[in-house]
Design an enzyme around this catalytic site. Structure first.
Site, PDB file in Angstrom:
ATOM      1  N   TRP A  21       0.789  -0.994  -0.007  1.00  0.00           N
ATOM      2  CA  TRP A  21       0.038   0.023   0.025  1.00  0.00           C
ATOM      3  C   TRP A  21       0.878   1.328  -0.057  1.00  0.00           C
ATOM      4  O   TRP A  21       0.717   2.310  -0.594  1.00  0.00           O
ATOM      5  CB  TRP A  21      -0.828   0.073   1.168  1.00  0.00           C
ATOM      6  N   GLU A  46      -4.370   7.462  -4.093  1.00  0.00           N
ATOM      7  CA  GLU A  46      -3.839   8.739  -3.397  1.00  0.00           C
ATOM      8  C   GLU A  46      -3.200   9.896  -4.279  1.00  0.00           C
ATOM      9  O   GLU A  46      -2.702  10.807  -3.725  1.00  0.00           O
ATOM     10  CB  GLU A  46      -3.338   8.621  -2.027  1.00  0.00           C
ATOM     11  N   ASP A  85      -2.137  13.385   6.096  1.00  0.00           N
ATOM     12  CA  ASP A  85      -2.694  12.303   7.127  1.00  0.00           C
ATOM     13  C   ASP A  85      -4.126  12.290   6.884  1.00  0.00           C
ATOM     14  O   ASP A  85      -4.511  13.424   7.158  1.00  0.00           O
ATOM     15  CB  ASP A  85      -2.008  12.217   8.664  1.00  0.00           C
ATOM     16  N   LEU A 110      10.960   4.164   5.290  1.00  0.00           N
ATOM     17  CA  LEU A 110      11.163   5.535   6.051  1.00  0.00           C
ATOM     18  C   LEU A 110      10.181   6.505   5.610  1.00  0.00           C
ATOM     19  O   LEU A 110       9.914   6.917   4.551  1.00  0.00           O
ATOM     20  CB  LEU A 110      12.666   6.094   5.519  1.00  0.00           C
ATOM     21  N   HIS A 111       9.857   7.091   6.417  1.00  0.00           N
ATOM     22  CA  HIS A 111       8.891   8.416   6.544  1.00  0.00           C
ATOM     23  C   HIS A 111       8.989   9.215   7.685  1.00  0.00           C
ATOM     24  O   HIS A 111       9.520   8.957   8.708  1.00  0.00           O
ATOM     25  CB  HIS A 111       7.406   7.827   6.516  1.00  0.00           C
ATOM     26  N   VAL A 112       8.719  10.491   7.172  1.00  0.00           N
ATOM     27  CA  VAL A 112       8.660  11.714   8.372  1.00  0.00           C
ATOM     28  C   VAL A 112       7.451  12.609   8.452  1.00  0.00           C
ATOM     29  O   VAL A 112       6.575  12.450   7.413  1.00  0.00           O
ATOM     30  CB  VAL A 112       9.810  12.610   7.830  1.00  0.00           C
ATOM     31  N   SER A 122       5.654   3.126  12.823  1.00  0.00           N
ATOM     32  CA  SER A 122       4.538   2.719  12.565  1.00  0.00           C
ATOM     33  C   SER A 122       4.558   1.454  11.587  1.00  0.00           C
ATOM     34  O   SER A 122       3.705   0.415  11.498  1.00  0.00           O
ATOM     35  CB  SER A 122       3.163   3.223  12.443  1.00  0.00           C
TER      36      SER A 122
END
Length: 222
Positions: free
Chosen positions: A60, A70, A90, A161-163, A157
């Protein structure tokens, strides 16, 4: 890689898209929370093997990066495969007010799971996320960088890698000192020591009903 049970992002579906959403406070209330210090050895012998044993897909995330879902919600993109990212709201933020602004930057690279993987090699990517993300938010929402909290979770979560970009006054889930690492500090630490996050002990908050909690409890008596 699979998400640990520090509550993976919820994927809400419409007829053709996965939606990105952080867990609500209520959703995080199962199990008592306890704090551990994850050493370099703990990561190598407990956390990493646990991750590698999981089989849940993060397709996803790739669908978002490939604009299969998205695409209409993307605020900004740097398309560079090594140093680029997508910036997307978000779902818990309705985009009607700035008090609880919440966006996620997802990097295009697929070989960086978390803070533990970062070295000085990734500084161009991290600096792009910080500077270009702040500029995109300024242009779109007229909110300057000094009014933002920009950070990574550890444990995250999900392991791509995400910020996180949130309004500074918004107490978002997971923004406490035991889990949130300011991106500006991460950049500075890597400039001083390329392998800072490979060697440093990091705090991890685990719930008692998390399988990883049992592994840490068994491996770290007391």
């Amino acid at each position: 890689m699979a998400a640990l049970s520090v509550q993976p992002l919820k994927r809400k579906r419409n007829e053709n898209a996965d939606k990105i959403e952080t867990p609500s406070t209520e959703e995080q209330e199962a199990g008592e929370l306890q704090l551990f210090r994850e050493t370099e050895e703990d990561y190598r012998t407990i956390t990493l093997p646990y991750l590698q044993s999981q089989s849940l897909s993060i397709q996803w995330v790739y669908n978002i990066l490939e604009k299969k879902s998205e695409a209409d919600r993307i605020i900004f993109e740097n398309p560079d495969p090594s140093h680029g990212f997508i910036l997307i709201p978000d779902l818990k933020w309705n985009q009607q007010q700035l008090d609880d602004l919440y966006l996620i930057a997802i990097c295009h690279r697929r070989d960086v799971r978390s803070l533990r993987d970062l070295t000085s090699e990734h500084l161009p990517l991290l600096k792009n996320i910080l500077l270009e993300g702040q500029e995109a938010i300024l242009q779109r929402y007229q909110l300057k960088g000094s009014c933002l909290r920009v950070y990574l979770h550890y444990l995250p979560s999900y392991f791509h890698l995400h910020v996180h970009f949130t309004a500074l006054g918004f107490e978002a889930p997971g923004s406490g000192v035991e889990r949130a690492h300011l991106l500006a500090d991460v950049i500075e630490n890597l400039e001083c020591d390329s392998k800072y996050y490979q060697h440093r002990s990091l705090p991890i908050a685990l719930r008692t009903d998390d399988p990883l909690f049992q592994l840490f409890q068994g491996g770290k008596k007391g």
